[in-house]
Motif scaffolding. Structure first.
Motif, PDB file in Angstrom:
ATOM      1  N   GLU A   1       6.418   8.386   4.871  1.00 30.31           N
ATOM      2  CA  GLU A   1       6.730   9.795   4.615  1.00 30.31           C
ATOM      3  C   GLU A   1       6.207  10.709   5.717  1.00 30.31           C
ATOM      4  OE1 GLU A   1       5.635  11.032   0.727  1.00 30.31           O
ATOM      5  OE2 GLU A   1       6.662   9.366  -0.272  1.00 30.31           O
TER       6      GLU A   1
ATOM      7  N   PHE B   1      13.410  -0.420  -4.180  1.00 28.09           N
ATOM      8  CA  PHE B   1      14.600   0.431  -4.166  1.00 28.09           C
ATOM      9  C   PHE B   1      15.854  -0.395  -3.926  1.00 28.09           C
ATOM     10  CE2 PHE B   1      17.750   2.974  -1.879  1.00 28.09           C
ATOM     11  CZ  PHE B   1      17.977   3.988  -2.796  1.00 28.09           C
TER      12      PHE B   1
ATOM     13  N   GLU C   1       7.703  -0.397  -2.093  1.00 29.82           N
ATOM     14  CA  GLU C   1       8.660   0.563  -2.656  1.00 29.82           C
ATOM     15  C   GLU C   1      10.039   0.391  -2.042  1.00 29.82           C
ATOM     16  OE1 GLU C   1       6.549   4.688  -3.571  1.00 29.82           O
ATOM     17  OE2 GLU C   1       5.950   3.905  -1.607  1.00 29.82           O
TER      18      GLU C   1
ATOM     19  N   VAL D   1      10.280   6.357   1.260  1.00 26.97           N
ATOM     20  CA  VAL D   1       9.151   5.763   0.531  1.00 26.97           C
ATOM     21  C   VAL D   1       7.963   5.655   1.467  1.00 26.97           C
ATOM     22  CG1 VAL D   1      10.699   4.475  -0.986  1.00 26.97           C
ATOM     23  CG2 VAL D   1       9.829   3.389   1.102  1.00 26.97           C
ATOM     24  N   ASP D   2       6.822   5.296   0.890  1.00 27.75           N
ATOM     25  CA  ASP D   2       5.611   5.247   1.699  1.00 27.75           C
ATOM     26  C   ASP D   2       5.034   3.845   1.834  1.00 27.75           C
ATOM     27  OD1 ASP D   2       4.315   7.044   3.327  1.00 27.75           O
ATOM     28  OD2 ASP D   2       2.707   7.468   1.916  1.00 27.75           O
TER      29      ASP D   2
ATOM     30  N   ALA E   1      16.714   6.640   0.557  1.00 31.83           N
ATOM     31  CA  ALA E   1      15.397   6.861  -0.044  1.00 31.83           C
ATOM     32  C   ALA E   1      14.350   6.984   1.051  1.00 31.83           C
ATOM     33  CB  ALA E   1      15.034   5.709  -0.982  1.00 31.83           C
TER      34      ALA E   1
END
Length: 395
Positions: A341, A379, A375, A370-371, A368
């Motif tokens: 991010e 996704f 994640e 995400v960090d 998306a």
């Protein structure tokens, strides 16, 4: 159009005389970084320049058919340059062939230095032409035929061969991500997670994040202790540009210690030949023409694309794929996930533009930010993989 396309980058610094070298070296030495990065030095006698060479940053520089003092080559390679002899024959096949393997491109690396292996010889061939000369039709035909057959071999592996039963996830990220960093370890973990989840990993085939993802696929069956050992081994030679030989040999040492049956794909290019291909990709589709390579890698990543932190090349890949998704019908949109991010909203704020581009389009639900790599994989699990186009029987 550049008359040396596709052999030399349009913005390459091509040096063909000692006077040119001296002038550019003097300019570089007057800057704080002493940059000689990316130079292509052709047939220049540098035997009297031992005092200048170690003062320059020659990362990514290529010295082709030059003359050196007894220590000249060592001085250049110590600062990141590569010294090559061009040769006068085609070091690659122009007929029908399969994909490259690490064993083929690096044959002899256990005993010889990198500049002696096939990958380096083909790179030297692609770069050795006098930049003032017209494009040679025979050479142009040879490289075009080579890329055609590599493309056909890649399609065969995807539809009928090693990757026919698995969705392919493209993992994009920068080549500058060194071994031994936390970012490298995360990219390796991503490759392992994708492989264990039933995906096939595809990367740009080079060092850095690309190598890490392919290495993760290779090590997917090993426990955390073994992976930590592999990472520690690799960290002893972190730099693929300055220490190509040691970098490659350590990858072989890891593969010897931790054998694997997992397959992954690398799609590198001799256009960026100063970045050696990584040895963890088991199937290597290496092209001369970078535009073909980029389009092929993105197009064949039918299961989705995960983008790790990178710079200009990685940003290009984000929006090259976004353009395809923007105009695609619903069934053809491939999920695109950015990891990091902070990086993608502040360092290089690509996410805001991507999100605005996707607004009210089919792709809006398939992007998306995400960090973590966990994640990202999660996704992808929420999105139906794209089915490959049906092949016409007999073709």
């Amino acid at each position: 159009m550049s008359h040396v396309w596709p052999y030399l980058p349009a913005r390459a610094v091509n040096i063909t005389s000692l006077a040119e070298f001296d002038r550019l070296a003097a300019e570089a030495l007057n800057t704080s970084s002493a940059r000689g990065r990316g130079w292509r030095v052709h047939r220049v006698d540098l035997r009297e320049r031992d005092a200048v060479l170690p003062a320059l940053d020659l990362s990514e520089a290529l010295f082709i058919d030059c003359q050196f003092s007894p220590k000249g080559r060592e001085l250049i390679e110590r600062t990141g340059g590569l010294c090559m002899d061009s040769g006068h024959h085609l070091p690659f096949r122009t007929s029908d062939r399969g994909l490259y393997t690490p064993q083929e491109l690096y044959d002899g690396i256990r005993a010889e230095t990198y500049d002696k292996v096939l990958d380096a010889q083909i790179y030297a061939y692609s770069q050795h032409r006098n930049p003032g000369r017209s494009l040679d039709d025979a050479d142009a035909m040879a490289t075009t035929l080579h890329d055609h057959h590599i493309g056909q071999a890649l399609i065969a592996e995807i539809y009928d061969g090693a990757f026919k039963d698995t969705p392919i996830i493209g993992v994009m990220g920068g080549h500058a991500m060194d071994r031994g960093t936390e970012q490298y370890a995360q990219a390796l973990r991503l490759g392992a997670m994708l492989t264990r989840s039933g995906y096939a990993v595809a990367t740009g085939g080079g060092p850095g994040a690309m190598e890490a993802a392919n290495a993760g696929a290779w090590l997917a069956d090993y426990d955390q202790k073994d992976v930590a050992t592999a990472l520690s081994m690799l960290a002893a030679e972190p730099d693929a540009i300055h220490h190509r030989t040691g970098w490659a040999r350590l990858a072989l040492a890891v593969k010897d210690r931790f054998p694997s049956s997992h397959k992954s794909l690398g799609v590198p290019t001799w256009f960026y030949g100063h970045e050696p291909p990584n040895l963890f990709a088991t199937h290597i589709a290496k092209f001369f023409t970078n535009s073909i390579r980029e389009a092929t890698l993105l197009e064949q990543s039918n299961g989705g694309i995960i983008v790790l932190p990178g710079a200009a090349g990685t940003v290009q890949e984000i929006f090259q794929d976004a353009c395809e998704n923007y105009y695609a019908t619903g069934a053809r949109v491939v999920p695109l996930v950015l990891v990091g991010e902070e990086h993608w909203t502040k360092t290089l704020p690509a996410w805001q533009l991507l999100k605005a581009l996707a607004a009210q389009r089919v792709m809006e639900d398939k992007i998306a930010l995400v960090d973590s790599v966990e994640e990202a994989v999660a996704f992808l699990g929420t999105v139906q993989p794209l089915r490959r186009r049906t092949r016409i029987p007999g073709q």
